[in-house]
Design a protein around this motif. Structure first.
Motif, PDB file in Angstrom:
ATOM      1  N   TYR A   1     -10.324   6.499  -7.751  1.00  0.00           N
ATOM      2  CA  TYR A   1     -10.279   5.473  -6.722  1.00  0.00           C
ATOM      3  C   TYR A   1     -10.714   5.977  -5.350  1.00  0.00           C
ATOM      4  CZ  TYR A   1      -7.930   2.569 -10.127  1.00  0.00           C
ATOM      5  OH  TYR A   1      -7.647   1.835 -11.250  1.00  0.00           O
ATOM      6  N   GLU A   2     -10.467   7.233  -5.033  1.00  0.00           N
ATOM      7  CA  GLU A   2     -10.868   7.743  -3.720  1.00  0.00           C
ATOM      8  C   GLU A   2     -12.293   8.297  -3.755  1.00  0.00           C
ATOM      9  OE1 GLU A   2      -8.041  10.494  -2.183  1.00  0.00           O
ATOM     10  OE2 GLU A   2      -6.326   9.179  -2.556  1.00  0.00           O
ATOM     11  N   GLN A   3     -12.596   9.080  -4.788  1.00  0.00           N
ATOM     12  CA  GLN A   3     -13.934   9.651  -4.902  1.00  0.00           C
ATOM     13  C   GLN A   3     -14.908   8.736  -5.639  1.00  0.00           C
ATOM     14  OE1 GLN A   3     -14.515  12.459  -3.254  1.00  0.00           O
ATOM     15  NE2 GLN A   3     -12.341  12.462  -2.668  1.00  0.00           N
ATOM     16  N   GLU A   4     -14.384   7.673  -6.277  1.00  0.00           N
ATOM     17  CA  GLU A   4     -15.178   6.685  -7.010  1.00  0.00           C
ATOM     18  C   GLU A   4     -16.040   7.340  -8.104  1.00  0.00           C
ATOM     19  OE1 GLU A   4     -17.327   4.258  -4.247  1.00  0.00           O
ATOM     20  OE2 GLU A   4     -15.521   3.179  -3.615  1.00  0.00           O
TER      21      GLU A   4
ATOM     22  N   ARG B   1       0.835  -1.204   0.000  1.00  0.00           N
ATOM     23  CA  ARG B   1       0.000   0.000   0.000  1.00  0.00           C
ATOM     24  C   ARG B   1       0.871   1.257   0.000  1.00  0.00           C
ATOM     25  NH1 ARG B   1      -5.201   1.540   1.433  1.00  0.00           N
ATOM     26  NH2 ARG B   1      -5.370   3.611   2.357  1.00  0.00           N
TER      27      ARG B   1
ATOM     28  N   GLY C   1      -6.925  10.011  -8.000  1.00  0.00           N
ATOM     29  CA  GLY C   1      -7.639  10.342  -6.778  1.00  0.00           C
ATOM     30  C   GLY C   1      -9.142  10.384  -6.994  1.00  0.00           C
TER      31      GLY C   1
END
Length: 244
Positions: free
Chosen positions: A200-203, A178, A197
């Motif tokens: 993958y983070e905010q989808e 990771r 970002g």
């Protein structure tokens, strides 16, 4: 939801959570090539849901929906792996992109531009970008990555895995993979870093990301494929040179 014996009724759980399976399937399909059929993902997801229902107990320690989502997604990914959804030719092309990125990064001391990548691969820029678009769905990790070696080198995943484990992905997480991925993201060009970002983070889906970045959905697909290739080449380089 429960029968006279206090047990969850399987049919009711299937009906109740069926829409969740479809939602997860469509979310995953948005990140995959057109060749992947969403109905296949839904079918695999329903099998995963049934497996979750059969395995789940009230004292499992987690809400059923949380547990079910894990089983559903796992079943969908198993289906993708078994059907080899990214054709071999596309993987070979992306490996060429990875190799070009690795060579040019070493030569230039920075992330190469698309024009430099295309020139190194002896391709017109438009053809290079078209190839990236065709390889939408390129992943950071493939199932065979846990088994195959390359050119006499220890496979790059082996260096990041911790000890012997029946769960190779968990072994990677425990072994510092990771942190290595986060470092690889930081080394990306700014626009690709933002894209990863949002993705993958905010989808966010490709269309939504395109609206944020002011580019087309197909352009986002190209940039995502290139970012993944850069990250894979970075992880390989870090493992071969002993940096982890």
């Amino acid at each position: 939801m429960y029968n006279v014996h206090g047990k969850a009724d399987k049919n009711q759980l299937l009906v109740q959570h069926g829409p969740m399976v479809k939602k997860l399937a469509h979310q995953l399909k948005a990140r995959l090539p057109p060749s992947v059929e969403v109905d296949d993902l839904i079918q695999a997801g329903m099998i995963g849901l049934l497996d979750a229902i059969n395995r789940y107990e009230d004292n499992h320690g987690a809400q059923f929906e949380t547990y079910a989502v894990q089983r559903i997604r796992g079943a969908m990914l198993d289906e993708l792996r078994s059907s080899d959804w990214l054709p071999r030719g596309m993987r070979q092309n992306m490996r060429k992109v990875e190799d070009a990125s690795q060579v040019l990064t070493q030569q230039l001391g920075r992330a190469p531009q698309e024009s430099e990548m295309a020139a190194h691969m002896q391709l017109p820029l438009a053809q290079y970008q078209e190839m990236l678009g065709e390889c939408g769905g390129h992943q950071l990790i493939y199932y065979e990555d846990f088994h195959d070696s390359d050119g006499g080198h220890e496979h790059f995943l082996d260096r990041f895995a911790s000890g012997d484990t029946e769960e190779p992905l968990q072994g990677l997480i425990d072994g510092g993979f990771r942190a290595a991925v986060i470092e690889a993201i930081h080394l990306l060009p700014e626009r690709e870093k933002i894209l990863m970002g949002l993705y993958y983070e905010q989808e966010m889906n490709l269309k939504e990301i395109g609206a944020v970045l002011g580019v087309s959905e197909s352009r986002v697909c190209q940039l995502h494929s290139q970012a993944i290739a850069r990250m894979r080449s970075t992880l390989r380089e870090r493992s071969w040179t002993g940096v982890a």
